[in-house]
Write an enzyme that holds these catalytic residues in place. Sequence first.
Site, PDB file in Angstrom:
ATOM      1  N   CYS A 184     112.691  -3.266 132.343  1.00 22.01           N
ATOM      2  CA  CYS A 184     111.296  -3.590 132.021  1.00 22.01           C
ATOM      3  C   CYS A 184     111.044  -5.086 132.154  1.00 22.01           C
ATOM      4  CB  CYS A 184     110.939  -3.098 130.624  1.00 22.01           C
ATOM      5  SG  CYS A 184     112.041  -3.703 129.320  1.00 22.01           S
ATOM      6  N   HIS A 477     111.380  -4.310 124.240  1.00 24.07           N
ATOM      7  CA  HIS A 477     110.771  -3.757 125.452  1.00 24.07           C
ATOM      8  C   HIS A 477     109.662  -4.697 125.919  1.00 24.07           C
ATOM      9  CE1 HIS A 477     109.436  -0.814 128.355  1.00 24.07           C
ATOM     10  NE2 HIS A 477     108.221  -0.790 127.823  1.00 24.07           N
TER      11      HIS A 477
END
Length: 535
Positions: A184, A477
């Site tokens: 990510c 994330h």
Amino acid sequence: VGPPGCSHVNSFKVGENWRQELRVIYQCFVWCGTPETRKSKAKSCICHVCGTHLNRLHSCLFCVFFGCFTEKHIHEHAETKQHNLAVDLYYGGIYCFMCKDYVYDKDIEQIAKEEQGEALKLQASTSTELSHQQCSVPGIGEKYPTWETTKPELELLGHNPRRRRITSSFTIGLRGLINLGNTCFMNCIVQALTHTPILRDFFLSDRHRCEMPSPELCLVCEMSSLFRELYSGNPSPHVPYKLLHLVWIHARHLAGYRQQDAHEFLIAALDVLHRHCKGDDVGKAANNPNHCNCIIDQIFTGGLQSDVTCQACHGVSTTIDPCWDISLDLPGSCTSFWPMSPGRESSVNGESHISGITTLTDCLRRFTRPEHLGSSAKIKCGSCQSYQESTKQLTMNKLPVVACFHFKRFEHSAKQRRKITTYISFPLELDMTPFMASSKESRMNGQLQLPTNSGNNENKYSLFAVVNHQGTLESGHYTSFIRHHKDQWFKCDDAVITKASIKDVLDSEGYLLFYHKQVLEHESEKVKEMNTQAY
């Protein structure tokens, strides 16, 4: 961040011949070094269920079976046969169906790197002849001239007045990116770069001219391909496996399946792109502090001026260094000079200052205020030729086209490692005039005197991308907000893209902020054009 080891991989490694079997898979089906093995892979690597090869093929590590990952055919095989491990035939990652994620193993990673290196050597030995053949084909590798309409073309355009218009439902350029296992950090930066207006125009106009001996190793060529993919209109998520593969080759500190820092990836990517596009725009004057005419330096390079003033003779020593971003300290960190003028009320750069909330302007004010270096950091003054105490002040000597601001949220000190979650307010439009070296005369006693209306549009910027980090220092994330066109914002969360409001963007925590100049100046003719108001 995943666990240190996968028990299912460890069970697989108990077998006697697992290394040899894994090497065969890498040699024949993942990184094929010779034309013969590539042909063999093209013929044999098809899904045993649907017969296609386009849906992220994976190979079972326990038997001869190829299956689509996207269509879940490899998942069905794993569940039926209890074969819990498979290798991705595009980039070589190991997927565990029990852990439901790509897993990292040091021994397997070493085998993958060795086979990858051997394949690259074989490819390099056969690529020279291919490159010569490509160069002999008209149009390949050529640098296209600027298109100037001819009279027949003008008449043709006059008879066909219909134009494609950008509307609120316009989705070209909005395409998700598959997470390849803790990637990510890469996906959010790719979304920001591919929505940088002037960089998008460069790549979509086919301006890159590759001069690398092995074009398949050129990151700029891959970025050109990536831009075409993301702006092709294909709504299905793109799999950036080749980009990840090239990043691993050219920035080895980012290799592996561990979560990496998005800011570190941005700087590494810009560095590799800068090195790989040296052949572009040859002969054009380099008007940036890095003295390079590549597209990366033309867009991202600014000049950071450092003025060191001797406290004895007041002599000033000035240096100007190139920079691709500005890293800003946050309140709550171990650094000094916080807070900045508590209780003050102001409205700068459209930021309505609320007591207790720090703004981007506050961080820039702290970044550009004079700092007393102290008696323990005396320097030799060039004027009085003796070691004296001094003050140091940073300002912007030259502004880049794209200004990237990095909030130092991850603190690593001798005492602790932690993430700083302080909310920082940032504006949609930013005026950098107060932080220019040319504005130093407006500073009195280290306090920035902000003009009520500078009237200098050359230094004004518009926000077009924000990268955010959710989670802790150990596990988190990355997502990003991107401005697709005027007042149309979208949230990019790997493969999922959803519409976002301006409030969603401005209320986000913020880790990296990307601003684009509102006015660009054409260097040769000094013609100023409004460039970013329409996108």
